[in-house]
Design a protein around this motif. Structure first.
Motif, PDB file in Angstrom:
ATOM      1  N   ARG A 143       0.517  -1.439  -0.349  1.00  0.00           N
ATOM      2  CA  ARG A 143       0.183   0.342  -0.030  1.00  0.00           C
ATOM      3  C   ARG A 143       1.195   1.504   0.134  1.00  0.00           C
ATOM      4  O   ARG A 143       0.879   2.505  -0.325  1.00  0.00           O
ATOM      5  CB  ARG A 143      -1.664   0.320   0.753  1.00  0.00           C
ATOM      6  CG  ARG A 143      -1.662  -0.909   1.338  1.00  0.00           C
ATOM      7  CD  ARG A 143      -3.258  -1.001   2.052  1.00  0.00           C
ATOM      8  NE  ARG A 143      -3.721  -2.169   1.683  1.00  0.00           N
ATOM      9  CZ  ARG A 143      -5.305  -1.793   1.550  1.00  0.00           C
ATOM     10  NH1 ARG A 143      -5.701  -0.563   0.508  1.00  0.00           N
ATOM     11  NH2 ARG A 143      -5.791  -3.206   1.350  1.00  0.00           N
ATOM     12  N   VAL A 144       2.280   1.439   0.954  1.00  0.00           N
ATOM     13  CA  VAL A 144       2.623   2.846   0.452  1.00  0.00           C
ATOM     14  C   VAL A 144       3.764   2.519  -0.011  1.00  0.00           C
ATOM     15  O   VAL A 144       4.313   3.549  -0.695  1.00  0.00           O
ATOM     16  CB  VAL A 144       3.703   2.366   1.804  1.00  0.00           C
ATOM     17  CG1 VAL A 144       4.201   3.215   2.379  1.00  0.00           C
ATOM     18  CG2 VAL A 144       2.425   2.012   3.223  1.00  0.00           C
ATOM     19  N   HIS A 145       4.160   1.275  -0.847  1.00  0.00           N
ATOM     20  CA  HIS A 145       5.343   1.786  -2.197  1.00  0.00           C
ATOM     21  C   HIS A 145       6.434   1.614  -1.335  1.00  0.00           C
ATOM     22  O   HIS A 145       7.339   1.882  -2.237  1.00  0.00           O
ATOM     23  CB  HIS A 145       5.213   2.227  -2.988  1.00  0.00           C
ATOM     24  CG  HIS A 145       3.924   2.417  -3.923  1.00  0.00           C
ATOM     25  ND1 HIS A 145       3.043   0.645  -4.668  1.00  0.00           N
ATOM     26  CD2 HIS A 145       2.685   3.202  -3.793  1.00  0.00           C
ATOM     27  CE1 HIS A 145       1.333   1.238  -4.625  1.00  0.00           C
ATOM     28  NE2 HIS A 145       1.071   2.354  -4.190  1.00  0.00           N
ATOM     29  N   SER A 146       6.578   1.426  -0.001  1.00  0.00           N
ATOM     30  CA  SER A 146       8.370   1.539   0.198  1.00  0.00           C
ATOM     31  C   SER A 146       8.320   0.057   1.838  1.00  0.00           C
ATOM     32  O   SER A 146       7.715   0.318   2.413  1.00  0.00           O
ATOM     33  CB  SER A 146       8.691   2.674   1.078  1.00  0.00           C
ATOM     34  OG  SER A 146       7.255   2.955   1.954  1.00  0.00           O
ATOM     35  N   LYS A 147       9.994  -0.065   1.753  1.00  0.00           N
ATOM     36  CA  LYS A 147       9.269  -0.904   2.698  1.00  0.00           C
ATOM     37  C   LYS A 147      10.807  -0.618   3.765  1.00  0.00           C
ATOM     38  O   LYS A 147      11.164   0.308   3.472  1.00  0.00           O
ATOM     39  CB  LYS A 147      10.636  -1.753   1.774  1.00  0.00           C
ATOM     40  CG  LYS A 147      10.916  -3.288   3.223  1.00  0.00           C
ATOM     41  CD  LYS A 147       9.603  -4.490   2.801  1.00  0.00           C
ATOM     42  CE  LYS A 147       9.637  -5.779   3.814  1.00  0.00           C
ATOM     43  NZ  LYS A 147       9.868  -5.353   5.301  1.00  0.00           N
ATOM     44  N   LEU A 148       9.504  -0.507   4.883  1.00  0.00           N
ATOM     45  CA  LEU A 148      11.121  -0.267   6.307  1.00  0.00           C
ATOM     46  C   LEU A 148      11.901  -0.853   6.621  1.00  0.00           C
ATOM     47  O   LEU A 148      11.857  -2.270   6.626  1.00  0.00           O
ATOM     48  CB  LEU A 148       9.567  -0.274   7.596  1.00  0.00           C
ATOM     49  CG  LEU A 148       8.943   0.514   7.345  1.00  0.00           C
ATOM     50  CD1 LEU A 148       8.032   0.767   8.669  1.00  0.00           C
ATOM     51  CD2 LEU A 148       8.722   2.442   6.782  1.00  0.00           C
ATOM     52  N   GLY A 149      12.988  -0.549   6.418  1.00  0.00           N
ATOM     53  CA  GLY A 149      14.390  -1.226   6.137  1.00  0.00           C
ATOM     54  C   GLY A 149      14.102  -1.890   7.994  1.00  0.00           C
ATOM     55  O   GLY A 149      13.955  -1.011   8.973  1.00  0.00           O
ATOM     56  N   ILE A 150      15.117  -3.004   8.078  1.00  0.00           N
ATOM     57  CA  ILE A 150      15.776  -3.457   9.403  1.00  0.00           C
ATOM     58  C   ILE A 150      16.140  -2.608   9.863  1.00  0.00           C
ATOM     59  O   ILE A 150      16.104  -2.586  12.020  1.00  0.00           O
ATOM     60  CB  ILE A 150      16.102  -5.014   9.055  1.00  0.00           C
ATOM     61  CG1 ILE A 150      15.501  -5.929   9.020  1.00  0.00           C
ATOM     62  CG2 ILE A 150      16.476  -5.025  10.513  1.00  0.00           C
ATOM     63  CD1 ILE A 150      15.554  -7.232   7.714  1.00  0.00           C
ATOM     64  N   ASP A 151      16.981  -2.149   9.585  1.00  0.00           N
ATOM     65  CA  ASP A 151      17.489  -1.025  10.689  1.00  0.00           C
ATOM     66  C   ASP A 151      17.702  -0.411  10.783  1.00  0.00           C
ATOM     67  O   ASP A 151      17.327   0.296  11.666  1.00  0.00           O
ATOM     68  CB  ASP A 151      19.294  -1.011  10.135  1.00  0.00           C
ATOM     69  CG  ASP A 151      20.389  -1.395   9.119  1.00  0.00           C
ATOM     70  OD1 ASP A 151      20.313  -2.838  10.006  1.00  0.00           O
ATOM     71  OD2 ASP A 151      21.145  -1.866   8.288  1.00  0.00           O
ATOM     72  N   LEU A 152      16.150   0.705  10.316  1.00  0.00           N
ATOM     73  CA  LEU A 152      15.712   2.023  10.577  1.00  0.00           C
ATOM     74  C   LEU A 152      14.889   1.280  11.353  1.00  0.00           C
ATOM     75  O   LEU A 152      15.180   2.118  12.630  1.00  0.00           O
ATOM     76  CB  LEU A 152      15.135   2.418   9.059  1.00  0.00           C
ATOM     77  CG  LEU A 152      14.129   3.374   9.417  1.00  0.00           C
ATOM     78  CD1 LEU A 152      14.127   3.942   8.177  1.00  0.00           C
ATOM     79  CD2 LEU A 152      12.511   2.890   9.546  1.00  0.00           C
ATOM     80  N   LEU A 153      14.439   0.273  11.436  1.00  0.00           N
ATOM     81  CA  LEU A 153      13.657  -0.079  12.689  1.00  0.00           C
ATOM     82  C   LEU A 153      13.936  -0.283  13.548  1.00  0.00           C
ATOM     83  O   LEU A 153      13.926   0.143  14.385  1.00  0.00           O
ATOM     84  CB  LEU A 153      12.188  -1.670  11.828  1.00  0.00           C
ATOM     85  CG  LEU A 153      11.684  -0.764  10.670  1.00  0.00           C
ATOM     86  CD1 LEU A 153      11.234  -2.591  10.370  1.00  0.00           C
ATOM     87  CD2 LEU A 153      10.620  -0.335  11.641  1.00  0.00           C
ATOM     88  N   ILE A 154      15.054  -0.649  13.917  1.00  0.00           N
ATOM     89  CA  ILE A 154      15.677  -1.091  14.935  1.00  0.00           C
ATOM     90  C   ILE A 154      16.652   0.019  15.519  1.00  0.00           C
ATOM     91  O   ILE A 154      16.180   0.259  17.090  1.00  0.00           O
ATOM     92  CB  ILE A 154      16.981  -2.248  14.548  1.00  0.00           C
ATOM     93  CG1 ILE A 154      16.674  -3.665  14.517  1.00  0.00           C
ATOM     94  CG2 ILE A 154      18.204  -2.252  15.697  1.00  0.00           C
ATOM     95  CD1 ILE A 154      15.781  -4.129  15.470  1.00  0.00           C
ATOM     96  N   GLN A 155      16.670   0.987  14.670  1.00  0.00           N
ATOM     97  CA  GLN A 155      16.985   2.432  14.927  1.00  0.00           C
ATOM     98  C   GLN A 155      16.517   2.627  16.210  1.00  0.00           C
ATOM     99  O   GLN A 155      16.674   3.056  16.707  1.00  0.00           O
ATOM    100  CB  GLN A 155      18.295   3.008  14.515  1.00  0.00           C
ATOM    101  CG  GLN A 155      18.528   4.567  14.869  1.00  0.00           C
ATOM    102  CD  GLN A 155      19.708   4.346  15.469  1.00  0.00           C
ATOM    103  OE1 GLN A 155      20.582   3.624  15.817  1.00  0.00           O
ATOM    104  NE2 GLN A 155      19.495   5.137  16.806  1.00  0.00           N
ATOM    105  N   LEU A 156      15.040   2.898  15.445  1.00  0.00           N
ATOM    106  CA  LEU A 156      13.879   3.403  16.259  1.00  0.00           C
ATOM    107  C   LEU A 156      13.282   3.230  16.858  1.00  0.00           C
ATOM    108  O   LEU A 156      12.951   4.132  18.282  1.00  0.00           O
ATOM    109  CB  LEU A 156      13.174   3.396  15.112  1.00  0.00           C
ATOM    110  CG  LEU A 156      13.012   4.651  13.673  1.00  0.00           C
ATOM    111  CD1 LEU A 156      11.930   4.429  12.925  1.00  0.00           C
ATOM    112  CD2 LEU A 156      13.197   6.599  14.535  1.00  0.00           C
TER     113      LEU A 156
END
Length: 312
Positions: A143-156
């Motif tokens: 739906r969003v057309h972009s994937k949330l990266g693993i590094d991004l999620l762990i950092q947040l």
């Protein structure tokens, strides 16, 4: 900010029942919420894709959430989807939803705009800073057309910006890698799978719970599955998953329709057949299922002994 709320177990994305004129059927919504809680669900996800939130006005979203929260009466926590174009618009909606009683907010990467991963990170930081409630990330690239990266999620997660992830990516390899990365980082995130047909495998891999749209049709099976996994009875978990998967065949009956008409349409047809909602009406502009398809859905329900239902 308020203390984080724990979301584990079975947290269904609550469907939004509608009357034939496409207005919200609040009586059916109250009945559905009571059913999901009485079936043993441990939380509720309001205003997600299954809730057809994209088709609702902001005022309708607030009224739907208020109804869910009021009906839940504190029996389970409620996480609400604030899905909007950009951080400013999302934060404004999220503030209204928190005021209406949401225990937590879940949101996606920005819509329509073209952003880098660092800009997406700032999107979440901006929203988290604007609300007095825990923020979750909703990974739904279809739906969003972009994937949330693993590094991004762990950092947040490490920053305390995001408290959990609702994964609807359909990328089981990616989710498994996220589970491993989260474990290695000290588990800063709660991780929920939205991949309904492999919940047993995802729980074995370490997922904290499941957000299954088809639980609107029958929630007890997912509760039994989760309980079996929690006690380490993987044979029972697998058997329950296989039974659920036979029921999930309802989503493969509509043909030639949009994704929204197919998935949510099948859910609503089944919910109506079981007496959980009064009408199977979809949001305005979404094509309804034809009578032949509805009969196929009913046949699948009958095949797994789900007609009729004893409502709460």
């Amino acid at each position: 900010m308020s203390a984080p709320i724990t979301f584990t177990g079975v947290i269904p994305p609550v469907a939004t029942p509608m009357l034939p004129d496409h207005s919200i059927d609040f009586a059916s919504l109250e009945r559905l919420v009571d059913y999901l809680i009485s079936a043993g669900c441990s939380g509720l996800f309001a205003l997600g894709s299954t809730g057809e939130t994209a088709y609702l006005t902001d005022d309708q979203r607030v009224e739907v959430l208020r109804t869910i929260v009021a009906t839940a009466e504190g029996r389970v926590p409620v996480i609400a989807g604030a899905i909007e174009l950009t951080a400013a618009r999302t934060a404004h909606l999220a503030q209204r939803l928190v005021e209406a009683g949401a225990d937590a907010i879940v949101t996606t990467a920005p819509l329509y705009t073209l952003n880098s991963q660092s800009e997406i990170a700032d999107h979440f930081r901006t929203i988290a800073a604007a609300i007095d409630a825990p923020l979750w990330a909703y990974d739904v690239p279809v739906r969003v057309h972009s994937k949330l990266g693993i590094d991004l999620l762990i950092q947040l997660g490490k920053e305390g910006v995001v408290h959990g992830v609702k994964d609807s990516s359909g990328d089981d390899v990616g989710f498994r890698r996220l589970l491993a990365a989260n474990e290695a980082a000290g588990r800063p995130l709660q991780l929920l799978t939205g991949h309904e047909m492999v919940v047993d495998a995802m729980l074995l891999a370490g997922a904290d719970g499941v957000v299954p749209g088809v639980a609107n049709v029958e929630a007890e099976g997912y509760v039994r599955l989760f309980d079996a996994a929690a006690r380490g009875d993987w044979d029972a978990a697998r058997a329950e998953q296989e039974r659920i998967n036979r029921m999930f065949d309802i989503v493969f009956q509509p043909t030639g329709l949009s994704g929204d008409a197919t998935g949510v349409g099948a859910f609503k047809a089944a919910m109506h057949a079981r007496g959980l909602i009064d009408h199977a009406t979809m949001a305005a502009t979404v094509t309804p299922l034809d009578d032949e398809t509805v009969q196929k859905v009913r046949g699948i329900l009958a095949g797994v002994d789900l007609l009729p239902v004893a409502t709460a």
